[in-house]
Design a protein around this motif. Structure first.
Motif, PDB file in Angstrom:
ATOM      1  N   GLU A 271       4.771   2.626   1.071  1.00  0.00           N
ATOM      2  CA  GLU A 271       3.874   2.940   2.184  1.00  0.00           C
ATOM      3  C   GLU A 271       2.483   2.332   2.059  1.00  0.00           C
ATOM      4  O   GLU A 271       1.754   2.267   3.038  1.00  0.00           O
ATOM      5  N   ASP A 272       2.072   1.904   0.862  1.00  0.00           N
ATOM      6  CA  ASP A 272       0.729   1.351   0.723  1.00  0.00           C
ATOM      7  C   ASP A 272       0.711   0.379  -0.444  1.00  0.00           C
ATOM      8  O   ASP A 272       1.670   0.290  -1.225  1.00  0.00           O
TER       9      ASP A 272
ATOM     10  N   SER B  10      -2.454   0.065   7.931  1.00  0.00           N
ATOM     11  CA  SER B  10      -2.947  -0.832   6.893  1.00  0.00           C
ATOM     12  C   SER B  10      -4.459  -0.918   6.912  1.00  0.00           C
ATOM     13  O   SER B  10      -5.076  -0.995   7.977  1.00  0.00           O
ATOM     14  N   ILE B  11      -5.041  -0.929   5.713  1.00  0.00           N
ATOM     15  CA  ILE B  11      -6.487  -1.084   5.584  1.00  0.00           C
ATOM     16  C   ILE B  11      -6.781  -1.648   4.206  1.00  0.00           C
ATOM     17  O   ILE B  11      -6.080  -1.342   3.236  1.00  0.00           O
ATOM     18  N   THR B  12      -7.804  -2.496   4.116  1.00  0.00           N
ATOM     19  CA  THR B  12      -8.230  -3.032   2.825  1.00  0.00           C
ATOM     20  C   THR B  12      -9.648  -3.546   2.953  1.00  0.00           C
ATOM     21  O   THR B  12     -10.178  -3.695   4.057  1.00  0.00           O
TER      22      THR B  12
ATOM     23  N   GLU C  19       6.758  -4.022  10.446  1.00  0.00           N
ATOM     24  CA  GLU C  19       6.442  -2.657  10.027  1.00  0.00           C
ATOM     25  C   GLU C  19       5.379  -2.688   8.931  1.00  0.00           C
ATOM     26  O   GLU C  19       5.442  -1.962   7.939  1.00  0.00           O
ATOM     27  N   LEU C  20       4.360  -3.509   9.144  1.00  0.00           N
ATOM     28  CA  LEU C  20       3.264  -3.675   8.194  1.00  0.00           C
ATOM     29  C   LEU C  20       2.669  -2.324   7.817  1.00  0.00           C
ATOM     30  O   LEU C  20       2.189  -1.586   8.657  1.00  0.00           O
ATOM     31  N   SER C  21       2.685  -2.041   6.515  1.00  0.00           N
ATOM     32  CA  SER C  21       2.275  -0.714   6.062  1.00  0.00           C
ATOM     33  C   SER C  21       1.159  -0.748   5.031  1.00  0.00           C
ATOM     34  O   SER C  21       0.400   0.199   4.921  1.00  0.00           O
ATOM     35  N   GLY C  22       1.068  -1.825   4.256  1.00  0.00           N
ATOM     36  CA  GLY C  22       0.039  -1.902   3.223  1.00  0.00           C
ATOM     37  C   GLY C  22      -0.553  -3.293   3.160  1.00  0.00           C
ATOM     38  O   GLY C  22       0.152  -4.298   3.360  1.00  0.00           O
ATOM     39  N   LEU C  23      -1.860  -3.373   2.876  1.00  0.00           N
ATOM     40  CA  LEU C  23      -2.577  -4.645   2.881  1.00  0.00           C
ATOM     41  C   LEU C  23      -3.560  -4.644   1.719  1.00  0.00           C
ATOM     42  O   LEU C  23      -4.182  -3.619   1.412  1.00  0.00           O
ATOM     43  N   ALA C  24      -3.709  -5.809   1.053  1.00  0.00           N
ATOM     44  CA  ALA C  24      -4.694  -5.981  -0.009  1.00  0.00           C
ATOM     45  C   ALA C  24      -5.222  -7.407   0.066  1.00  0.00           C
ATOM     46  O   ALA C  24      -4.592  -8.288   0.655  1.00  0.00           O
TER      47      ALA C  24
END
Length: 339
Positions: free
Chosen positions: A81-82, A248-250, A34-39
């Protein structure tokens, strides 16, 4: 209510870029289904799972998508969530999910890479909101972007320095209008699913902000550091097709834009991290000069109907359909939430 409903049909489109979107690697570890946030710090990726495990867990991935470490903290979040990475290495977790609009406060968790943590509770000025996107501007100020099935996404930031002891009030500083697109993907094949904001990222130099929906990314130039103003300028759209539930976006420090999706739904068994190299170059500041006013000598019958003149029923029908689709998507979700 009327203005919000009309946004669905009347918001203008954006400039669209069609850069090469390449696959980097695949996440198959069920801890991130459930990947929700990425950095990203350039060498490692940090990822959070959208689930309730009773504690904060930030998974550290190498550049092959393998989990090499997990940063844990004893704090029990409600709905993270992020994720955003500050310049000092602090990981900021947006505990802002509220599908049922039941939370009196939302929270930001500032997590050190040693597992230390601080919690900052926040209150909206105008009622409860569901939000899945967090931005840190060039000064480290957090901005929360709401997930709105109807009307514009709302942007909030703290009115004062964040407190560890009492909730900090938020203020609304911008609105972001996003049109539906024909990009395939998302939990349902619907234009409604293509316009709700599910994640956000800021380039390392703070000059470009990105918002994403289930299906597309939107790049906003921030040339003067004023993020609130930048988010009300027409962005550049980058399609991110065929992500089952893209949240997810970064940005890598070299300005590569990375995106990824949840998996474990719709038969998916993995999530592919995809890259758009040098994505920030696609976002260029633009200015639009409105046409000079013209004298209006025509009669009312010479003009087409304006939004205010049009019947409300089509807009109401679109709004009802949007709410029904969002409700169905939420029912399909496997997430567990408890106040």
């Amino acid at each position: 209510m009327l203005n919000a409903l009309l946004t669905i049909a009347l918001t203008a489109g954006f400039a669209t870029a069609q850069p090469a979107v390449g696959d980097v690697c695949e996440i198959t570890d069920q801890r991130l289904e459930e990947l929700s946030g990425l950095a990203s710090d350039g060498d490692r990726w940090f990822a959070v799972n959208d689930s309730d495990n009773g504690a904060i867990e930030v998974h550290v991935l190498d550049r092959t998508c393998e989990i090499t470490d997990t940063i844990t903290a004893a704090t029990n979040p409600y709905d993270v969530e992020d994720l955003a990475l500050a310049s000092d290495g602090t990981l900021w977790l947006a505990d802002t999910g509220d599908n049922n609009k039941s939370r009196e406060t939302v929270a930001l968790h500032a997590v050190g890479q040693d597992g230390s943590t601080r919690i900052h509770r926040l209150t909206y000025p105008d009622g409860k909101h569901d939000a899945e996107a967090l931005l840190l501007d060039g000064n480290g100020t957090p901005y929360i972007v709401t997930k709105e099935p109807l009307g514009s996404a709302l942007v909030y930031r703290p009115t004062t320095a964040l407190s560890d002891t009492a909730p900090t009030p938020l203020e609304q500083v911008a609105r972001v209008s996003i049109s539906g697109t024909d990009t395939p993907g998302g939990p349902l094949q619907s234009s409604v699913m293509t316009r709700v904001v599910t994640g956000a990222a800021m380039s390392k130099d703070g000059k470009v902000a990105a918002l994403r929906t289930y299906t597309d990314a939107y790049l906003f130039p921030v040339p003067d550091g004023d993020l609130a103003k930048a988010l009300e300028i027409d962005p550049v759209r980058i399609p991110l097709p065929n992500e089952p539930q893209g949240e997810s976006i970064t940005f890598d420090p070299d300005d590569t834009l990375l995106s990824a999706s949840e998996f474990g739904t719709q038969g998916a068994t993995r999530s592919t991290i995809r890259a758009v190299p040098q994505a920030t170059t696609l976002a260029a500041p633009t200015t639009t000069t409105p046409p000079p006013p013209q004298a209006d000598t025509a009669t009312a019958s010479d003009h087409p109907a304006t939004p205010e003149d049009r019947p409300l029923w089509p807009a109401l029908g679109a709004g009802a359909a949007a709410l029904a689709l969002i409700a169905l998507a939420l029912r399909r979700s496997r997430r567990r939430r408890s106040p």
